[in-house]
Design an enzyme around this catalytic site. Structure first.
Site, mmCIF file in Angstrom:
data_model
loop_
_atom_site.group_PDB
_atom_site.id
_atom_site.type_symbol
_atom_site.label_atom_id
_atom_site.label_comp_id
_atom_site.label_asym_id
_atom_site.label_seq_id
_atom_site.Cartn_x
_atom_site.Cartn_y
_atom_site.Cartn_z
ATOM 1 N N THR A 1 0.868 -1.231 -0.064
ATOM 2 C CA THR A 1 0.120 -0.008 0.073
ATOM 3 C C THR A 1 0.722 1.244 0.057
ATOM 4 O O THR A 1 1.700 1.427 0.636
ATOM 5 C CB THR A 1 -0.947 -0.030 1.238
ATOM 6 O OG1 THR A 1 -1.855 -1.253 1.030
ATOM 7 C CG2 THR A 1 -1.463 1.176 1.380
ATOM 8 N N PRO B 1 6.829 -0.033 -1.972
ATOM 9 C CA PRO B 1 6.177 0.479 -2.813
ATOM 10 C C PRO B 1 6.111 -0.149 -4.397
ATOM 11 O O PRO B 1 5.147 0.030 -5.120
ATOM 12 C CB PRO B 1 6.765 1.876 -3.224
ATOM 13 C CG PRO B 1 8.081 1.746 -2.935
ATOM 14 C CD PRO B 1 8.361 0.807 -1.781
ATOM 15 N N HIS C 1 0.593 5.452 -14.814
ATOM 16 C CA HIS C 1 -0.152 4.162 -14.081
ATOM 17 C C HIS C 1 -1.703 4.378 -14.701
ATOM 18 O O HIS C 1 -2.010 5.293 -15.361
ATOM 19 C CB HIS C 1 -0.215 4.399 -12.764
ATOM 20 C CG HIS C 1 1.198 4.025 -12.200
ATOM 21 N ND1 HIS C 1 2.224 4.803 -12.019
ATOM 22 C CD2 HIS C 1 1.406 2.766 -11.442
ATOM 23 C CE1 HIS C 1 3.050 4.184 -11.507
ATOM 24 N NE2 HIS C 1 2.568 2.803 -11.063
ATOM 25 N N LYS D 1 -5.503 4.901 -10.355
ATOM 26 C CA LYS D 1 -4.403 4.978 -9.154
ATOM 27 C C LYS D 1 -4.716 6.243 -8.500
ATOM 28 O O LYS D 1 -5.029 7.570 -8.857
ATOM 29 C CB LYS D 1 -3.288 5.002 -9.703
ATOM 30 C CG LYS D 1 -2.147 4.967 -8.613
ATOM 31 C CD LYS D 1 -0.825 4.491 -9.079
ATOM 32 C CE LYS D 1 0.376 4.727 -7.969
ATOM 33 N NZ LYS D 1 0.026 3.787 -6.840
#
Length: 255
Positions: free
Chosen positions: A93, A117, A148, A152
């Site tokens: 997370t 990460p 991404h 996200k």
């Protein structure tokens, strides 16, 4: 020895991948999987149970480690429960504030906690080499672009922040500039940071170093989320034998 794994965020993008990766290994068993959405579904044959029952499931199913890909607030709750039960905790997370970071670090005093990460081995290799590149190219302009999927939440990504920390630790920089608009000439020593969000892109990170009429580009591109899940399960198996403390993915792949 079989690693007994609990999974949070089990119906999310990464939760599903983690269950698939863990159930595909002979040395792992998924003993429970929880999600905050209504339970009753299954993922790869694993029943999804209510997140509200997390503490009782930890007590009853006796996991060796919990793998978490949820959100900062829920991850902080989960790690506190794992610390109380002496269960190892692996989380990918991102987006923690100072209080969230403190919650993870506090839990690590009572149980093994591994926060990363990014669980791709290639990203760890990128972290390892970017500092050397910056040291070898003093005075070069540095820009970082990360891309991404459109769902996200945090920006820059946790991986981008980790790379930026490594860049800053190895060069003389004056700060970060997030995007540019209008009249915005580049300042000496700044690091340009750009976050793109589009479609279903799994994850891309590119560092550009430019100067002296040349440029160097260091790039990592993840083609499938399964690479992150496989790394997280590798981390879970590794951390199961560790004492209470704070760990990261570099500890896993260095052995």
């Amino acid at each position: 020895m079989t690693t007994r794994i609990g999974v949070t965020g089990a119906t999310g993008r990464m939760g599903r991948e983690v269950i698939a990766a863990a159930t595909g290994r002979e040395d792992c068993e998924v003993v429970f999987a929880v999600n905050r959405e209504p339970a009753g579904t299954t993922v790869d044959g694993v029943e999804i149970e209510p997140a509200a029952e997390f503490e009782s499931l930890v007590a009853d199913r006796e996991p060796t480690v919990v793998i978490d890909f949820t959100g900062p607030e829920s991850a902080a709750d989960y790690v506190a429960a794992c610390a109380d039960a002496g269960v190892a905790f692996v989380t990918g997370t991102t987006g923690f504030d100072d209080a969230g970071d403190e919650a993870l670090e506090a839990a690590s005093e009572d149980t093994p906690v591994l926060h990363a990460p990014n669980f791709a081995r290639g990203v760890q290799a990128l972290v390892n080499v970017v500092g050397e590149a910056v040291r070898n190219l003093p005075g070069y302009d540095v820009e970082l672009v990360e891309t991404h999927h459109n769902a996200k939440r945090d920006a820059p990504s946790g991986t981008a922040n980790r790379l930026l920390e490594e860049i800053e630790a190895n060069g003389d920089f004056g700060g970060r500039t997030h995007g540019r608009e209008g009249e915005a000439p580049r300042e000496t020593g700044e690091i340009g940071v750009h976050a793109l969000r589009a479609g279903a892109i799994t994850g891309e990170h590119e560092i550009v170093l430019a100067g002296n009429h040349e440029e160097v580009r260091l790039t990592h591109r993840a083609e499938d989320r399964g690479v992150f899940a496989a790394g997280a399960v590798d981390a879970a198996v590794w951390i199961a034998g560790q004492k209470a403390g704070w760990y990261d993915f570099a500890d896993v792949i260095s052995e």
